[in-house]
Design an enzyme around this catalytic site. Sequence first.
Site, mmCIF file in Angstrom:
data_model
loop_
_atom_site.group_PDB
_atom_site.id
_atom_site.type_symbol
_atom_site.label_atom_id
_atom_site.label_comp_id
_atom_site.label_asym_id
_atom_site.label_seq_id
_atom_site.Cartn_x
_atom_site.Cartn_y
_atom_site.Cartn_z
ATOM 1 N N GLY A 69 0.787 -1.222 0.000
ATOM 2 C CA GLY A 69 0.000 0.000 0.000
ATOM 3 C C GLY A 69 0.820 1.274 0.000
ATOM 4 N N ASN A 98 0.849 2.277 -6.656
ATOM 5 C CA ASN A 98 -0.346 2.684 -5.917
ATOM 6 C C ASN A 98 -0.758 4.107 -6.256
ATOM 7 O OD1 ASN A 98 -0.873 0.269 -4.358
ATOM 8 N ND2 ASN A 98 0.996 0.732 -3.236
ATOM 9 N N ASP A 179 -5.427 -11.595 -8.760
ATOM 10 C CA ASP A 179 -5.737 -10.169 -8.864
ATOM 11 C C ASP A 179 -5.146 -9.535 -10.114
ATOM 12 O OD1 ASP A 179 -3.029 -9.959 -8.272
ATOM 13 O OD2 ASP A 179 -3.326 -9.088 -6.289
ATOM 14 N N HIS A 182 -0.100 -8.956 -8.877
ATOM 15 C CA HIS A 182 1.057 -9.428 -8.125
ATOM 16 C C HIS A 182 1.524 -10.795 -8.623
ATOM 17 C CE1 HIS A 182 -1.095 -6.660 -5.376
ATOM 18 N NE2 HIS A 182 0.133 -6.279 -5.046
#
Length: 205
Positions: A69, A98, A179, A182
Amino acid sequence: MRRFLCLLLWLAGAVVAVQAAPARSVLVLGDSLSAAHNIATEQGWVHLLEVRLGKMVPPWAVVNASISGETSLSGRNRLPALLATYRPGVVVIELGANDGLQGLPLNRLRDNLMAMVSAAQATHARVLLLGIELPVNYGPQYRDGLRAIYADLAKQKHVALLPFLLDGVALDPALMQADGLHPTAAGEPRVLENVWRVLQPLLRP
């Protein structure tokens, strides 16, 4: 007597110089792509790098300061303390993903990356920038602008650049998690090889 005092002063200066020299350590400042997201820590590319560098003679240490994050602003805020604490010889900056996913204006991302590179260079550390790519739905203008930031900054600040961290991995479903962002454990060795190709020259005296 004067010669003896001069010798003592020279030796003291030499000790200070050695203490001020960057250590044989690599500081990695990144986000979830460097923090082994959703896989075991020892399977992540940073840990694999640590194992490889630990076998060098003399060995290099790795400090992984990556946080899932993390944004370029939070990395910028954390970096000065990390530099003061670990005094690394090489700083690897893997940030921007991000920011891009949140649609941060590109000029702000550039300012943050520039500040981090400058801070690392001020400590005489060598710097490696790891670039990222965004999904195609973000549009060519933003994606091209993001690429340009890394390329232009590397050229302007004379630092090493890996244009795309996940090159050869991101488009292979077998190497990516569900996802789509990653790598799986199977993809991490390829990520390491991408980094190693650009990092290795920075480890030479």
